[in-house]
Design a protein around this motif. Sequence first.
Motif, PDB file in Angstrom:
ATOM      1  N   THR A 244      32.660 -35.427  18.627  1.00 31.28           N
ATOM      2  CA  THR A 244      31.196 -35.530  18.674  1.00 31.28           C
ATOM      3  C   THR A 244      30.675 -34.867  19.943  1.00 31.28           C
ATOM      4  O   THR A 244      31.392 -34.760  20.947  1.00 31.28           O
ATOM      5  CB  THR A 244      30.726 -36.995  18.660  1.00 31.28           C
ATOM      6  OG1 THR A 244      31.184 -37.650  19.853  1.00 31.28           O
ATOM      7  CG2 THR A 244      31.263 -37.731  17.451  1.00 31.28           C
TER       8      THR A 244
ATOM      9  N   SER B   1      24.276 -40.717   9.620  1.00 28.85           N
ATOM     10  CA  SER B   1      25.649 -40.335   9.936  1.00 28.85           C
ATOM     11  C   SER B   1      25.921 -38.950   9.376  1.00 28.85           C
ATOM     12  O   SER B   1      25.197 -38.463   8.488  1.00 28.85           O
ATOM     13  CB  SER B   1      26.645 -41.345   9.362  1.00 28.85           C
ATOM     14  OG  SER B   1      26.525 -41.436   7.951  1.00 28.85           O
TER      15      SER B   1
ATOM     16  N   THR C  45      26.124 -42.527  14.735  1.00 29.87           N
ATOM     17  CA  THR C  45      25.747 -41.438  15.640  1.00 29.87           C
ATOM     18  C   THR C  45      25.124 -41.927  16.940  1.00 29.87           C
ATOM     19  O   THR C  45      24.714 -41.109  17.765  1.00 29.87           O
ATOM     20  CB  THR C  45      24.759 -40.486  14.941  1.00 29.87           C
ATOM     21  OG1 THR C  45      23.657 -41.233  14.429  1.00 29.87           O
ATOM     22  CG2 THR C  45      25.440 -39.746  13.796  1.00 29.87           C
TER      23      THR C  45
ATOM     24  N   ASP D 139      25.099 -38.741  19.357  1.00 27.09           N
ATOM     25  CA  ASP D 139      25.734 -37.500  18.942  1.00 27.09           C
ATOM     26  C   ASP D 139      24.663 -36.409  18.906  1.00 27.09           C
ATOM     27  O   ASP D 139      23.789 -36.411  18.033  1.00 27.09           O
ATOM     28  CB  ASP D 139      26.375 -37.689  17.562  1.00 27.09           C
ATOM     29  CG  ASP D 139      27.268 -36.513  17.179  1.00 27.09           C
ATOM     30  OD1 ASP D 139      27.133 -35.437  17.787  1.00 27.09           O
ATOM     31  OD2 ASP D 139      28.092 -36.676  16.240  1.00 27.09           O
TER      32      ASP D 139
END
Length: 406
Positions: free
Chosen positions: A200, A256, A344, A376
């Motif tokens: 990530t 996600s 995330t 992320d």
Amino acid sequence: MADIKAPVFPESVPDGTIVEWHVSAGDAVSRDQLLAEIETDKVVLEVIAPDDGVITTIVKNVDDTVLSDEVIAQFEAGAVAADTPKALSEEEAETGTTVDPTSVAAPIQPKEDTKAEGDYKDQSPAVRKAAKESGVNPADVQGSGRGGRVTKSDMVNPQLKTTSGSVIATAIGERAETRVPMTRLRKTVANRLLAATQETAMLTTFNEVNMKPLMDLRAKYKDQFEKRHGVKLGFMSLFVKAATEALKRFPAVNASIDGDDIVYHGYYDVGVAVSSDRGLVVPVLRDTDGMGLADVESGIRDYATKAREGKLSLDEMTGGTFTITNGGVFGSLMSTPIINPPQTAILGMHAINERPMAVNGQVVILPMMYLALSYDHRLIDGKDAVQFLVTIKELIEDPARLILDL
């Protein structure tokens, strides 16, 4: 003769490891008695006796890997143990498996240290073996198993209840090292955290929040809240509700990445990190947008109790669209929490400390908390991450916003 099998694992759990047998071959057991514990990547599962009877054979031993629904032992329902149990051979004592009686040459003679041997006799075969090899008395070891039971791992790296002279004698003047295999849970956590940092584009943004309005609100209503709902009013429930509201406003934080696709979740399942003896676990509160503060507090309380007792189920730790972790309970002032994939983002709470703050040109001492949001960057832009955290800050500093939907 019937088979005793490992539980059926979810698709996300490929296999497990037997960490402890609570019975040996030839033991009489009663219905629903705990027989063995199997550790998976997420939780420790219990295997119980299907009926009254006798364990005839142990097929899978401690540290063996088992698959979903695999046979781990054999069981004879309705049978009773022999009135005079035969003496265990050295192989039986060490492995927990049975040997043909004709191959047993003679009973194992007790050692001179009858006290230590007496302490060993109620332990599992793996613990007895470790005790003999290490010279550590299981009675002196702080057990991490259910009900304080001593496990093999406890014997490998013992935390002593009392000072054992023999242990001190071997430790004084030495630079001791102990090599302990990672538990399956710890290994999984390590792999997931490593993957999160490598796979990530993780960044962390910080802010600080004035906790005085929330602390005043709690002090004013905590007694009435507990009397009405039967659960104490904490800070975590308000952070969960604030995070849920912020997730509604910034859908990317609740999304996600799946391959080349972005999955926007139309629900809010918030994981709450809980510390347990076996490591950090993250049970999930489902549909937090429809939960009241009392529901959240009750859910967190129940999860914490289950985590301490090792009773969290796989379903309770599966999924989640966002996570909150509170390092402040351990005294952390600031940290950069690691994302829990495939989520995330993760919110980190920290310790509340009084600090001098400038308010309307005046220096005021206020209880402040640093907040951290790791996210992320592949999916969440910096602007959205910052505004998401500011939204939580505003809702916490003015809790009426949660009620008025402002």
